[in-house]
Write an enzyme that holds these catalytic residues in place. Structure first.
Site, PDB file in Angstrom:
ATOM      1  N   CYS A 141      55.703  87.493  45.657  1.00  0.00           N
ATOM      2  CA  CYS A 141      55.337  88.902  45.498  1.00  0.00           C
ATOM      3  C   CYS A 141      55.142  89.282  44.041  1.00  0.00           C
ATOM      4  O   CYS A 141      54.020  89.443  43.567  1.00  0.00           O
ATOM      5  CB  CYS A 141      56.390  89.800  46.142  1.00  0.00           C
ATOM      6  N   ASP A 142      56.236  89.394  43.302  1.00  0.00           N
ATOM      7  CA  ASP A 142      56.140  89.860  41.918  1.00  0.00           C
ATOM      8  C   ASP A 142      55.220  89.010  41.044  1.00  0.00           C
ATOM      9  O   ASP A 142      54.556  89.526  40.159  1.00  0.00           O
ATOM     10  CB  ASP A 142      57.534  89.882  41.272  1.00  0.00           C
ATOM     11  N   VAL A 143      55.201  87.696  41.312  1.00  0.00           N
ATOM     12  CA  VAL A 143      54.462  86.795  40.426  1.00  0.00           C
ATOM     13  C   VAL A 143      52.949  87.002  40.501  1.00  0.00           C
ATOM     14  O   VAL A 143      52.211  86.426  39.707  1.00  0.00           O
ATOM     15  CB  VAL A 143      54.782  85.310  40.731  1.00  0.00           C
ATOM     16  N   SER A 200      61.778  92.782  41.666  1.00  0.00           N
ATOM     17  CA  SER A 200      61.635  93.763  40.586  1.00  0.00           C
ATOM     18  C   SER A 200      61.714  95.193  41.108  1.00  0.00           C
ATOM     19  O   SER A 200      61.967  96.115  40.357  1.00  0.00           O
ATOM     20  CB  SER A 200      60.301  93.570  39.889  1.00  0.00           C
TER      21      SER A 200
END
Lengths: 467, 101
Positions: free
Chosen positions: A392-394, A433
């Site tokens: 997700c965040d990456v 995050s």
């Protein structure tokens, strides 16, 4: 002659051999040999130490070696690749504890005549070793799921963490001035507590940073204990470990757009929280795509069939749902269809540096197909299809478009530049995050919520049925 | 006892600089095995622990502490090397070795 040999010549000769072993770790083709050379060096060093200290006829030494060696082999043999971060964290802690215990065992030799440096180095080794031990145990328990993983931080904790650090420093100075053993014990107690506080506030995706950092500290502890007791080889090899851990910590921090103090010390500049952070991405919300243009799940078989170039982005979610084999099967199916398949790995995907690589290597994915962010990011614009599995965040475009979020400025995999994206994540919730992933809303993105070990085989089936 | 302080500190600096050059070139692909390999190397404390065992009075409390340190350092040595060995065996490539195509 003999003391000169043991004190200077043999350490100076063995360190280049250790370094050569590490040098061979630069390529997967030679890494196995490098590891064995390291093991051989260690064996030689220990055998010589047995000779130097005349321990061959000391049954207690043998017994301790056998017990420790047996436990180590047992732990290493039992651990699967998913639990590798826990194991490394545990070993970090064990190393720190060993260094602290060595100094504790030799405290009797400290006296008023030792000089300030001897006291100072002993205090330092005790402090670093104890912090490494307690911090690593907390980190290992968090990774194991025994302690809740989101950062546990109470309001006054930042203050407390800093205050603890200052008092460790003050106590160390006092021990040097006062030559007092009692003060050294206080250093140990404060350091143990500090390690716990330090690791408690670090959670989830910040884990790669703290594991690397503790890895470094375990080396520093070994090095300082070597300096304290005049052992050149321990001082030198410990320094190697310290440097390696520091390099990895740097890489991890850069890949998450954090500095070390933010992660460790609570010297944070933004408000870290588990709640969703409001993102202000004007562009994507205003230009709401027309429903007809939006890709839907019905289009998946066609997209899979027609794609020529596919990039897969794995994340920690893949490990959680045990979908590595499913990803490998999907890759095989795509390749049988004549497609160019690559895997893009973000430096902080997973719970420790290199975690994704090991997970995929275990199921037989060719390491030549694994690409690092810097090498593959320019390829997304001419990629037909990106399949994200538990990531997700990456790949959240908000990292570059939104400001004031925990991931703002973090380098990401530019998945949104591909012609189509299929996301196989558990749900639409933000990643660690807490920042909402704006990628999900884009018209060329299809989201398949659910367990990746079910959705990914679904893709394979969709491809093979129509292919 | 042991090497002089000046030589020790100089040696640590030289090791750190050489180590930095070599370790920084290890690719992300091998970062996990690198870390577990470093676990094994941090077991170098074993040497100091063996020395400590020799200097302490057998049966004294500090002698047992030294024994405990030997056990812990040895866990790192064997555990670190074995888990690294197991992991590195998993890394495979078809280049030069594949026979199914």
């Amino acid at each position: 002659m003999m003391p000169v040999f043991f004190d200077y010549i043999f350490p100076s000769a063995l360190v280049p051999a250790f370094l050569y072993g590490i040098y061979l770790m630069q390529s997967p083709r030679t890494a196995l040999r490098g590891n064995r050379i390291g093991a051989l060096c260690m064996f030689v060093a220990v055998a010589l130490a047995f000779g130097q200290y005349r321990l061959f006829e000391e049954p207690a030494a043998w017994a301790a070696m056998v017990v420790g060696g047996g436990i180590g082999l047992f732990l290493a043999q039992r651990a699967g690749t998913i639990r590798m971060p826990q194991l490394v964290a545990l070993f970090n802690g064990v190393g720190g504890a060993a260094s602290a215990l060595v100094i504790l065992a030799c405290l009797g030799t400290l006296s008023g005549e030792t000089g300030w440096f001897g006291w100072f180095v002993s205090a330092l080794a005790l402090a670093v070793g104890s912090i490494t031990f307690s911090g690593s145990m907390v980190a290992a328990l968090k990774l194991e799921g025994r302690i809740p993983s989101p950062p546990l931080s109470f309001r006054k904790q930042t203050f407390l963490v800093r205050w603890m650090l200052y008092s460790i420093g003050a106590l160390a100075v006092l021990a040097v001035i006062d030559n007092s053993l009692v003060v050294l014990y206080a250093v140990v107690a404060c350091s143990l507590l500090y390690g716990v506080l330090l690791a408690m506030r670090v959670g989830g995706a910040d884990m790669p940073v703290i594991i690397s950092f503790l890895n470094s500290l375990s080396g520093v502890a070994a090095s300082v204990s070597g300096i304290a007791l005049g052992n050149m080889l321990a001082a030198g090899v410990g320094a190697l470990v310290g440097v390696a851990g520091m390099i990895l910590t740097q890489i991890m921090c850069r890949a998450m757009n954090r500095d070390l103090l933010t992660v460790l010390g609570g010297f944070s500049t933004y408000k870290a929280s588990s709640e969703t952070v409001e993102t202000e991405v004007a562009s994507t919300d205003d230009a709401a795509p027309k429903p007809s243009m939006r890709l839907t799940a019905d289009a998946i078989p066609a997209i899979l069939r027609e794609a020529g170039k596919v990039i897969i982005i794995p994340g920690y979610g893949m490990a959680l749902s045990q979908a590595q084999q499913a990803v490998k099967d999907l890759m095989d199916a795509l390749e049988r269809g004549g497609k160019d398949v690559k895997v893009a790995v973000h430096p902080v995907a997973g719970r420790m540096p290199g975690h994704m690589h090991v997970l995929l290597a275990e199921v037989g994915v060719d390491y030549d197909k694994l690409f690092d962010m810097a090498k593959i990011n320019h390829e997304f614009p001419d990629t037909d299809l990106v399949i994200a599995v538990g990531a997700c965040d990456v790949m959240n475009p908000a990292a570059t478009t939104a400001e004031g979020t925990p991931i703002s400025g973090m380098p990401i995999l530019k998945a949104s530049e591909a012609k189509a994206v299929i996301v196989c994540n558990l749900n639409e919730k933000p990643g660690y995050s807490g920042v909402e992933n704006t990628l999900y809303k884009e018209p060329h993105v299809i989201t398949l919520w659910g367990d990746a070990s079910e959705t990914v085989p679904g893709l394979t089936a969709a491809l093979t049925q129509h292919g | 006892m042991g090497a002089t302080l000046f030589v020790l500190l100089l040696f640590v600096v030289v090791c750190a600089v050489l180590g930095y050059k070599i370790i920084a070139a290890v690719p992300p692909l091998l970062h996990t095995p690198l870390m577990s390999g470093m676990n094994a190397l941090s077991g170098i404390t074993l040497l100091v622990a063996l020395a400590a065992l020799r200097t302490q009075e057998p049966g004294a409390f500090s002698w047992y502490v030294a024994l405990a340190a030997i056990v812990l350092a040895m866990i790192n040595v064997t555990g670190g090397y074995w888990v690294t060995e197991r992991m590195l065996r998993m890394f495979k490539s078809d280049n030069g070795g594949g026979d199914d195509k």
